[in-house]
Design a protein around this motif. Sequence first.
Motif, PDB file in Angstrom:
ATOM      1  N   SER A  54      15.043   6.142 -26.525  1.00 46.43           N
ATOM      2  CA  SER A  54      14.771   6.904 -27.735  1.00 46.43           C
ATOM      3  C   SER A  54      14.892   6.045 -28.986  1.00 46.43           C
ATOM      4  CB  SER A  54      15.748   8.079 -27.829  1.00 46.43           C
ATOM      5  OG  SER A  54      17.074   7.597 -27.968  1.00 46.43           O
ATOM      6  N   GLY A  55      15.343   4.791 -28.828  1.00 46.11           N
ATOM      7  CA  GLY A  55      15.508   3.900 -29.967  1.00 46.11           C
ATOM      8  C   GLY A  55      16.876   3.983 -30.598  1.00 46.11           C
ATOM      9  N   ALA A  56      17.769   4.835 -30.071  1.00 43.97           N
ATOM     10  CA  ALA A  56      19.110   4.993 -30.634  1.00 43.97           C
ATOM     11  C   ALA A  56      20.046   3.928 -30.084  1.00 43.97           C
ATOM     12  CB  ALA A  56      19.645   6.382 -30.303  1.00 43.97           C
ATOM     13  N   THR A  57      21.042   3.583 -30.879  1.00 43.52           N
ATOM     14  CA  THR A  57      22.080   2.662 -30.424  1.00 43.52           C
ATOM     15  C   THR A  57      22.918   3.343 -29.345  1.00 43.52           C
ATOM     16  OG1 THR A  57      22.197   1.573 -32.571  1.00 43.52           O
ATOM     17  CG2 THR A  57      24.106   1.343 -31.135  1.00 43.52           C
ATOM     18  N   ILE A  58      23.235   2.621 -28.303  1.00 44.95           N
ATOM     19  CA  ILE A  58      24.029   3.159 -27.198  1.00 44.95           C
ATOM     20  C   ILE A  58      25.500   2.853 -27.460  1.00 44.95           C
ATOM     21  CG2 ILE A  58      24.471   3.057 -24.723  1.00 44.95           C
ATOM     22  CD1 ILE A  58      21.548   2.194 -24.372  1.00 44.95           C
ATOM     23  N   LYS A  59      26.317   3.882 -27.434  1.00 46.57           N
ATOM     24  CA  LYS A  59      27.745   3.740 -27.722  1.00 46.57           C
ATOM     25  C   LYS A  59      28.524   3.602 -26.415  1.00 46.57           C
ATOM     26  CE  LYS A  59      31.314   5.850 -30.635  1.00 46.57           C
ATOM     27  NZ  LYS A  59      31.638   6.999 -31.518  1.00 46.57           N
ATOM     28  N   VAL A  60      29.261   2.505 -26.286  1.00 48.66           N
ATOM     29  CA  VAL A  60      30.025   2.257 -25.058  1.00 48.66           C
ATOM     30  C   VAL A  60      31.487   1.971 -25.389  1.00 48.66           C
ATOM     31  CG1 VAL A  60      28.036   1.398 -23.756  1.00 48.66           C
ATOM     32  CG2 VAL A  60      29.445  -0.212 -25.032  1.00 48.66           C
ATOM     33  N   GLY A  61      32.353   2.455 -24.529  1.00 50.88           N
ATOM     34  CA  GLY A  61      33.768   2.113 -24.585  1.00 50.88           C
ATOM     35  C   GLY A  61      34.095   1.260 -23.375  1.00 50.88           C
ATOM     36  N   ILE A  62      34.645   0.078 -23.601  1.00 48.39           N
ATOM     37  CA  ILE A  62      34.889  -0.875 -22.509  1.00 48.39           C
ATOM     38  C   ILE A  62      36.389  -1.072 -22.341  1.00 48.39           C
ATOM     39  CG2 ILE A  62      34.449  -3.202 -21.643  1.00 48.39           C
ATOM     40  CD1 ILE A  62      31.914  -3.233 -23.372  1.00 48.39           C
TER      41      ILE A  62
END
Length: 348
Positions: A54-62
């Motif tokens: 969708s072009g959105a930034t993907i938010k990840v918790g590592i």
Amino acid sequence: MKKKLLAVLMVMVMAFALTACGDKDGGSSTDAGSSTDAGSSADAGSSADAGSSSGATIKVGIINNDPNESGYRTANDKDLKEKFSAANGYDAQFAYSLKNDEQQASAKKFIEDGVDYLLLSAADTAGWDSVLKQAQDAGTKVILFDRTIDADPSLYEASIVSDMDKEGQTAVDWLAGQGLDEYNVIHIQGVMGSAAQKGRSGALQSKADAEGNWNIVEQQTAEWNAEKAQQIVQSVIDAGTKFNVIYAENDDMAKGAVAALDAANISHGVGKDVIVMGFDCNKWALEELLAQNWNYDGQCNPFQSSYIDDVIKKLEAGETLTEKTIIMDEKGFDASTITQDDVDTYGI
């Protein structure tokens, strides 16, 4: 005149209000990253690069183990930070601990923050079901890396891991092939309960239980730490206990063990008094093999980020994963056959 002045004042008030909204929005990104590792959140908050379909930034918790734990972990953390960057379309937050309860607290915080993906290298294999169920209920997808956990596979999307049992078995098979009349082993373990410790310990313990000439003369955890390993070996030397094998579950602990041998003028390596074994394939450790000061090093591949990124891209595109568990390709190195090319290619 008064009407003109009033109109100007109204325009100024409206402009100020718009500017204030902009500051508030910009500040929320900074606040969201404030509880995370400083290495990534600032960059991630400034990016609007396309990370998903969708072009959105993907938010990840590592969630990872302490990057100072070992050379392997340092390389693993660096690999993750390079891949999950703003430039690659990710807003990444990092948390580190060698304790399950602290990791679980971080996981809950990430879930509350609304991360799209929770990437997890668990300190301990047990006790993750409730946290993973919380993630599932919140719509947060979980991907395991580096280490397996004892949880229902339906609670995570994929597991990108080393086969720790195979690592241990490969090492023990190599040791058995040395044909010693008697194996008197100092067994230096990693953090107890971790997948790496269980896999590398299990094969050795099974062999010692099955064979009459295999003796584990000392078995303690040094928690991946070189200094603690040195103290363990020194205590065995001081007690006058006979041994001819050091089986250390990572390179740093093998290094500490060797320091104790050197201090006591005990020879080690190919054709010497003590066989030295480590795991992880740090470049400096493979160089010890090349110099024949150590005997064996088992590979543990720290470069999992490209595999994880591929899984995320497939999930974002709505694809069905064909593999739930992805096993990293790994091998063991013998000091008698290792080459400089091996050191350059596989050293981390």
